[in-house]
Design an enzyme around this catalytic site. Sequence first.
Site, short mmCIF file in Angstrom:
data_model
loop_
_atom_site.label_atom_id
_atom_site.label_comp_id
_atom_site.label_asym_id
_atom_site.label_seq_id
_atom_site.Cartn_x
_atom_site.Cartn_y
_atom_site.Cartn_z
N LYS A 129 30.58 77.14 27.70
CA LYS A 129 29.26 76.84 27.13
C LYS A 129 28.68 78.01 26.35
O LYS A 129 28.27 77.86 25.19
CB LYS A 129 28.27 76.45 28.24
CG LYS A 129 28.66 75.22 29.04
CD LYS A 129 27.63 74.92 30.11
CE LYS A 129 27.42 76.06 31.09
NZ LYS A 129 28.64 76.42 31.85
N SER A 130 28.59 79.16 26.99
CA SER A 130 27.95 80.33 26.36
C SER A 130 28.74 80.80 25.14
O SER A 130 28.15 81.20 24.12
CB SER A 130 27.80 81.47 27.36
OG SER A 130 26.88 81.12 28.37
N SER B 123 23.23 73.20 34.29
CA SER B 123 22.32 72.04 34.45
C SER B 123 23.05 70.88 35.12
O SER B 123 23.31 69.86 34.49
CB SER B 123 21.71 71.62 33.11
OG SER B 123 22.64 71.55 32.07
#
Length: 202
Positions: free
Chosen positions: A37-38, A105
């Site tokens: 993701k990052s 999340s």
Amino acid sequence: MATNITWHPNLTYDERKELRKQDGCTVWLTGLSASGKSTIACALEQLLLQKNLSAYRLDGDNIRFGLNKDLGFSEQDRNENIRRISEVSKLFADSCAVSITSFISPYRVDRDRARDLHKEAGLKFIEIFVDVPLEVAEQRDPKGLYKKAREGVIKEFTGISAPYEAPKAPELHLRTDQKTVEECAAIIYEYLVNEKIIRKHL
């Protein structure tokens, strides 16, 4: 909740959009730890900025050590963490920037609330499932978190001892064990162009 606050009129969203020559939105990257993701968020932010588009990335480094430094990793704190991120991301989107969030999340209800928050404000919300098999994420494990979770050192670790609820209908589904970071960033960029959120810059 404060009741003695007056909401002051400001530039309308359409006025900002006309001045900045781009739409705003939130690109919400969700997935397991070490899914990429990052890394994708960084690549996407750089790609957009290089094309003279307004973008800002929100991740653990600039949220957990500042705005949300008072929160832990209980389910309640995770919920509040995502609630605050949703509000901040909405503000960036309302400024006609592409707000890029990269957080695990893990709970679907929190992501749905974030989407609803944007929808109520008339803002676009793009959920992107950054997907990778758990065994691949464990092999990557750049911070050694999975190893600690398996050893019981870290409690309530997503994917091991705490659940991750995968998106049911994300706008994009990226398999990072099958595509490069650059390919993933390009896919998101083309999606934003095709949805007329941003203009194609050469």
